[in-house]
Motif scaffolding. Structure first.
Motif, PDB file in Angstrom:
ATOM      1  N   LEU A  49      -5.483  -9.371   3.696  1.00 48.81           N
ATOM      2  CA  LEU A  49      -5.494  -8.152   2.891  1.00 48.81           C
ATOM      3  C   LEU A  49      -6.574  -7.192   3.387  1.00 48.81           C
ATOM      4  O   LEU A  49      -6.331  -5.991   3.522  1.00 48.81           O
ATOM      5  N   LYS A 106      -6.086  -3.374   4.857  1.00 53.81           N
ATOM      6  CA  LYS A 106      -6.825  -2.225   4.328  1.00 53.81           C
ATOM      7  C   LYS A 106      -7.548  -1.481   5.445  1.00 53.81           C
ATOM      8  O   LYS A 106      -7.644  -0.257   5.417  1.00 53.81           O
ATOM      9  N   GLU A 108      -4.921   0.670   7.111  1.00 56.36           N
ATOM     10  CA  GLU A 108      -4.158   1.428   6.121  1.00 56.36           C
ATOM     11  C   GLU A 108      -3.478   2.649   6.729  1.00 56.36           C
ATOM     12  O   GLU A 108      -2.322   2.944   6.417  1.00 56.36           O
ATOM     13  N   ILE A 122      -0.747   3.692  -1.332  1.00 54.50           N
ATOM     14  CA  ILE A 122      -0.504   2.250  -1.265  1.00 54.50           C
ATOM     15  C   ILE A 122      -1.022   1.614  -2.549  1.00 54.50           C
ATOM     16  O   ILE A 122      -2.140   1.866  -2.966  1.00 54.50           O
ATOM     17  N   TRP A 129      -2.262  -1.558  -3.600  1.00 56.13           N
ATOM     18  CA  TRP A 129      -2.733  -2.847  -3.087  1.00 56.13           C
ATOM     19  C   TRP A 129      -2.567  -3.962  -4.112  1.00 56.13           C
ATOM     20  O   TRP A 129      -2.451  -5.135  -3.750  1.00 56.13           O
ATOM     21  N   THR A 149       0.663  -5.963  -3.555  1.00 53.73           N
ATOM     22  CA  THR A 149       0.863  -6.662  -2.285  1.00 53.73           C
ATOM     23  C   THR A 149       1.227  -8.117  -2.553  1.00 53.73           C
ATOM     24  O   THR A 149       0.644  -8.761  -3.412  1.00 53.73           O
ATOM     25  N   VAL A 205       4.062  -4.861   1.324  1.00 54.37           N
ATOM     26  CA  VAL A 205       3.170  -3.799   0.853  1.00 54.37           C
ATOM     27  C   VAL A 205       4.036  -2.726   0.202  1.00 54.37           C
ATOM     28  O   VAL A 205       5.072  -2.341   0.758  1.00 54.37           O
TER      29      VAL A 205
END
Length: 144
Positions: A54, A58, A61, A80, A82, A85, A101
């Motif tokens: 993760l 990020k 991104e 996004i 998160w 996810t 995602v």
């Protein structure tokens, strides 16, 4: 005297049987504890790997944003989510693992999109293999 000897032998055998049973029970408890610790360690390891994956996404991104924007000239901005996810496998026909995602476009609450990013055998992310899980939509309709 024979009765006394038999009684002593019976008591000694009973003590030995109880000692054996106690030893067996203790070994079972220890095995259970070891399995619990091992399971807990594996869970912790998997969670640590997921957190690293993760964090990697990020850091990348912008690649995801650019990929979603490239799907339609009507996509001006990409958000996004998160918290949405997910980690999943491909199912019966594709055994690969993916990170899913999700997000919105153009700051529209009723919009959505989804991208799958393959996870390599070494648990790294395959950004080059990224593909649309579902195209950008607004109110459930593709934006084209």
């Amino acid at each position: 005297m024979k009765k006394r000897t038999k009684a002593v032998i019976a008591i000694v055998l009973s003590i030995l049987a109880l000692a054996s049973l106690g030893g067996y029970i203790m070994s079972q408890k220890r095995n259970h504890q070891e399995k619990t610790i091992t399971s807990s360690s594996k869970r912790d390891d998997k969670e640590a790997i997921k957190q690293k994956q993760l964090a990697y996404l990020k850091e990348h991104e912008q690649e995801i944003i650019d990929f979603v924007k490239a799907q339609s000239p009507k996509v001006e901005s990409v958000q996004i989510d998160w918290d949405q996810t997910q980690w999943s496998d491909g199912g019966l026909t594709t055994p690969e693992y993916y990170m899913n995602v999700y997000g919105r476009i153009n700051h529209i609450e009723e919009s959505g999109w989804g991208v799958d990013i393959p996870i390599n055998d070494d648990e790294s992310m395959d950004m080059g293999g990224m593909f649309m899980l579902h195209e950008p939509t607004i109110r459930g309709e593709p934006i084209g």
